[in-house]
Structures are given as structure tokens and as C-alpha cells.
Design an enzyme around this catalytic site. Structure first.
Site, short mmCIF file in Angstrom:
data_model
loop_
_atom_site.label_atom_id
_atom_site.label_comp_id
_atom_site.label_asym_id
_atom_site.label_seq_id
_atom_site.Cartn_x
_atom_site.Cartn_y
_atom_site.Cartn_z
N ARG A 69 0.80 -1.22 0.00
CA ARG A 69 0.00 0.00 0.00
C ARG A 69 0.83 1.27 0.00
O ARG A 69 0.33 2.36 -0.25
CB ARG A 69 -0.95 -0.02 1.20
CG ARG A 69 -2.12 -0.98 0.96
CD ARG A 69 -2.97 -1.16 2.19
NE ARG A 69 -2.37 -2.10 3.14
CZ ARG A 69 -2.98 -2.53 4.25
NH1 ARG A 69 -4.19 -2.10 4.54
NH2 ARG A 69 -2.37 -3.38 5.06
N VAL A 157 10.05 6.07 1.61
CA VAL A 157 9.18 6.68 0.59
C VAL A 157 8.17 7.66 1.21
O VAL A 157 7.63 8.51 0.50
CB VAL A 157 8.46 5.59 -0.23
CG1 VAL A 157 7.34 4.91 0.59
CG2 VAL A 157 7.92 6.15 -1.54
N ALA A 179 15.12 14.04 13.66
CA ALA A 179 14.48 15.31 14.05
C ALA A 179 14.01 15.32 15.51
O ALA A 179 14.04 16.36 16.17
CB ALA A 179 13.30 15.60 13.12
N GLU A 246 16.89 0.50 11.65
CA GLU A 246 17.43 1.76 12.19
C GLU A 246 18.38 1.52 13.35
O GLU A 246 19.41 2.20 13.49
CB GLU A 246 16.29 2.68 12.63
CG GLU A 246 16.74 4.06 13.06
CD GLU A 246 15.59 5.03 13.16
OE1 GLU A 246 15.37 5.77 12.19
OE2 GLU A 246 14.89 5.01 14.20
N LYS A 288 1.56 10.00 8.46
CA LYS A 288 1.39 8.55 8.57
C LYS A 288 -0.10 8.24 8.49
O LYS A 288 -0.90 8.92 9.10
CB LYS A 288 1.89 8.05 9.91
CG LYS A 288 3.39 7.85 9.93
CD LYS A 288 3.76 6.48 9.39
CE LYS A 288 5.22 6.20 9.65
NZ LYS A 288 6.00 5.98 8.47
C1 2GW Z 1 6.06 -0.27 7.09
C2 2GW Z 1 5.48 -0.31 8.37
C3 2GW Z 1 4.18 -0.78 8.55
C4 2GW Z 1 3.47 -1.18 7.44
C5 2GW Z 1 4.03 -1.12 6.19
C6 2GW Z 1 5.35 -0.70 6.01
C7 2GW Z 1 5.93 -0.63 4.68
C8 2GW Z 1 7.16 -0.01 4.49
C9 2GW Z 1 5.24 -1.10 3.52
O1 2GW Z 1 4.13 -1.67 3.56
N1 2GW Z 1 5.78 -0.92 2.28
C10 2GW Z 1 7.00 -0.31 2.14
O2 2GW Z 1 7.44 -0.13 1.00
N2 2GW Z 1 7.71 0.11 3.24
C11 2GW Z 1 9.03 0.73 3.04
O3 2GW Z 1 9.78 0.71 4.23
C12 2GW Z 1 8.84 2.20 2.64
O4 2GW Z 1 9.90 2.61 1.80
C13 2GW Z 1 8.94 2.88 3.98
O5 2GW Z 1 9.23 4.25 3.89
C14 2GW Z 1 10.03 2.05 4.66
C15 2GW Z 1 10.07 2.13 6.19
O6 2GW Z 1 8.78 2.00 6.72
P1 2GW Z 1 8.08 3.26 7.41
O7 2GW Z 1 8.39 4.47 6.60
O8 2GW Z 1 6.63 2.97 7.62
O9 2GW Z 1 8.77 3.28 8.80
P2 2GW Z 1 9.09 4.59 9.74
O10 2GW Z 1 8.76 5.85 9.03
O11 2GW Z 1 8.48 4.35 11.07
O12 2GW Z 1 10.62 4.42 9.74
C16 2GW Z 1 11.71 4.37 10.60
O13 2GW Z 1 11.86 3.10 11.22
C17 2GW Z 1 11.95 1.99 10.30
C18 2GW Z 1 12.19 0.73 11.10
O14 2GW Z 1 11.10 0.46 11.95
C19 2GW Z 1 13.06 2.18 9.29
O15 2GW Z 1 14.32 2.15 9.93
C20 2GW Z 1 12.91 3.52 8.60
O16 2GW Z 1 14.00 3.75 7.72
C21 2GW Z 1 12.86 4.63 9.64
O17 2GW Z 1 12.62 5.87 8.98
MN MN Z 2 9.24 6.38 7.07
#
Ligand code: 2GW
Ligand code: MN
Length: 296
Positions: A69, A157, A179, A246, A288
């Protein structure tokens, strides 16, 4: 050397930085204890950086994952905004990793800019979608990027470029200050505190945000390969680090100090509100949509 007077010149960091002028600022830390610059607005001359990188024919690969998604939710805005603000003076190749390549939006690209879509498998746990990025990035650097681009930048992304994210951010190994933690005491950093995890650490330099990291292809290959290895060792031991990839990235960057640190301008969250030291925002976290995107 981290406490230069405002306006005083800094001659530190990578060879390119050393050949250019970097100015200190009085209100923020502009240099790490190991001599790497911390990049903030007003520290550099953007034109000067662009000129040097153009004359060296620098080019950059950007990696981004849009699985499930997250593709519909974030990818188009991410790419459109990157066209406006990410390394606008240089050739850029976007590597988009997705489970549904045919759904990647067709956007108009500037001269010298290309997009490569690579199919990846999805994982049932979102933690694995996030962590397995390390493996995929290492593989594509090895098989492709190293033949075309000196630099690689890796992004979450769920973000949007809103200001210059330019050549001043290039360096041998580059990480961004989170941040939410850059102004908080070290005791609040959310490192992994479980001694059974390879990501375990107690003290560190900063809390870095895994949403943005980069560097030369050699450094990013080493970074992602090592993180993938420590993630897999944890899996064998049935442990998972507190903040997944991370946590592993923070451990790596503690053991291998980055040659350049980016201020939180380079990955800012509007919810934090006004901060006098943030004089320009460049990349913002997208809102989010937990209720629709996460089932947990
Ligand atoms: C991630 C969490 C829950 C459900 C879906 C996803 C998900 C992530 C997905 O369904 N599809 C997907 O392509 N992703 C990729 O993983 C996407 O590029 C996304 O930006 C990345 C990291 O997930 P995100 O952005 O939801 O996690 P954040 O913003 O809480 O990120 C921090 O913590 C993460 C580890 O828990 C990573 O280290 C990330 O780099 C951090 O910014
Ligand atoms: Mn993220």
C-alpha cells in the site's frame, strides 16, 4: 574544533569539502568530535558545491522502496518532489523497488534523469519489508549502481522534498540527525538496549534516522551489507532490535563514523513545530496513515 565562532571557516571532512568553504554557525553544532561537518543552512555556498560536482561528473543513484500500500500512498509525491529538489544539478537514477512494477506512476523526468523499476518480493511482516531493504540495496549496488554512479542515497518513501537537497549533502558516508532526538539528551536515544542483539549499544554519538542515508557506492555497500549481516545474525538468535534496521544502522555508524552529518533540515517533521535553528526545511515526513497502512 566543534565550537568555531560564527562565520569562522571550517576546513574538514571529505576532500571536496576541504577544497570548499564551509562556515560555522553560532547556534548549532557544525562539526562532530571526529571532525566531520554537520551541514546546516548558511554553512555552504550551493553554487560552489554544484560547480565542483558538475566538473567532476558526479552522478547519484537514489533508492526507494514502495511495497504494497505504500506505492499508492506515497510514491508519486516522493518522485515528483525529488525531481524538483533532489540533486537538481546532477544526473540522477531512481531505483524504485516494488512488488507491482506496472503500478509505478509514469512521471516526466528532467534531462539526465532516469528511473529503473525493480521487482522485489513482499514480506508478511512490515518489519521485514523495512529490514530487507539493506540486502536489496547491497545487491543492486554490486550488480549495477557501482558501474554508473559514484554516490548512492537511500530514502524512506513516506516523505516529500520541499527545498534544496543538493550536492552539499554528498560525501563518502552520510547520515542524518533524527528530528526528534537532535536536541535531546543521549539518555533518551532509542538505541537497542538488548545485549543479545547485534545492534546493542549503550553510548553513541547521535541518534541517526534510517529514513535517509548515503555516500559513495563503496561506503553504502559496506553499510548495507553489514547491517543485513547483523540483522540476519539476530534472526538466527531469535531477537529483533528495537527499531529494526534503524537500530542496526545506528550501531554501524557508531563503529564507522560518517564523514558528513546532515542536520534535521534534511529530514524534518512538521509536527515538531517552530524551531529557531531550522532555517530551511528540505525533506518533510509525510503524514502517517497508520489506520489504513498498518494492521498492527
Ligand atoms: C512499514 C510499516 C508498517 C506497514 C508497512 C510498512 C511498509 C514499508 C510497507 O508496507 N511498504 C514499504 O514499501 N515500506 C518501506 O519501508 C517504505 O519505503 C517505507 O518508507 C520504509 C520504512 O517503513 P516506514 O516508513 O513505515 O517506517 P518509519 O517511518 O516508522 O521508519 C523508521 O523506522 C523503520 C524501522 O522500523 C526504518 O528504519 C525507517 O528507515 C525509519 O525511517
Ligand atoms: Mn518512514
Amino acid at each position: 574544533r566543534c565550537h568555531l565562532a560564527p562565520g569562522e571557516k571550517l576546513k574538514q571532512g571529505d576532500s571536496i569539502d576541504a577544497s570548499l568553504d564551509l562556515w560555522s554557525r553560532g547556534d548549532v553544532q557544525t562539526c562532530t568530535a571526529w571532525g566531520a561537518p554537520v551541514i546546516w543552512e548558511k554553512m555552504f555556498d550551493p553554487e560552489e558545491y554544484d560547480q565542483v560536482h558538475k566538473s567532476r561528473h558526479s552522478s547519484v543513484a537514489l533508492t526507494v522502496f514502495a511495497v504494497g500500500r505504500y506505492l499508492d500512498a506515497y510514491l508519486e509525491m516522493f518522485l515528483l518532489s525529488a525531481e524538483l529538489h533532489f540533486m537538481a544539478s546532477l544526473p540522477v537514477t531512481y531505483y524504485v523497488f516494488t512488488d507491482v512494477p506496472e503500478k509505478v506512476p509514469k512521471i516526466e523526468l528532467g534531462a539526465g534523469r532516469r528511473i529503473k523499476v525493480v521487482r522485489v518480493q513482499t514480506h508478511s511482516r512490515w518489519q521485514d519489508i523495512s529490514m530487507m531493504r539493506m540486502k536489496t540495496i547491497a545487491e543492486v549496488i554490486e550488480s549495477e549502481i557501482r558501474n554508473h554512479n559514484q554516490y548512492v542515497f537511500c530514502f524512506d518513501v513516506d516523505q516529500v522534498f520541499v527545498g534544496r537537497f543538493g550536492t552539499e549533502a554528498l560525501g563518502d558516508s552520510v547520515a542524518v540527525l533524527h528530528a526528534y532526538y537532535y536536541h535531546r539528551p543521549h539518555s533518551m536515544y532509542t538505541y537497542d538496549h538488548n545485549p543479545r542483539s547485534r545492534a546493542y549499544m549503550h553510548t553513541g554519538d547521535f541518534y541517526y534516522h534510517a529514513a535517509v542515508f548515503g555516500g559513495s557506492w563503496q561506503s553504502v555497500m559496506n553499510m548495507t551489507k553489514t547491517c543485513y549481516q547483523t540483522i540476519m545474525e539476530d534472526k538466527e538468535n531469535h531477537v529483533e532490535a528495537l527499531w529494526h534496521d534503524e537500530s542496526h544502522l545506528n550501531k554501524y555508524l557508531w563503529l564507522h563514523k560518517p564523514s558528513k552529518v546532515l542536520s534535521p533540515e534534511y529530514c524534518w517533521c512538521s509536527d515538531i513545530g517552530y524551531r529557531a535553528d531550522i532555517q530551511r526545511t528540505r525533506l518533510l515526513w509525510s503524514k502517517k496513515q497508520y489506520h489504513t497502512l498498518r494492521d498492527v
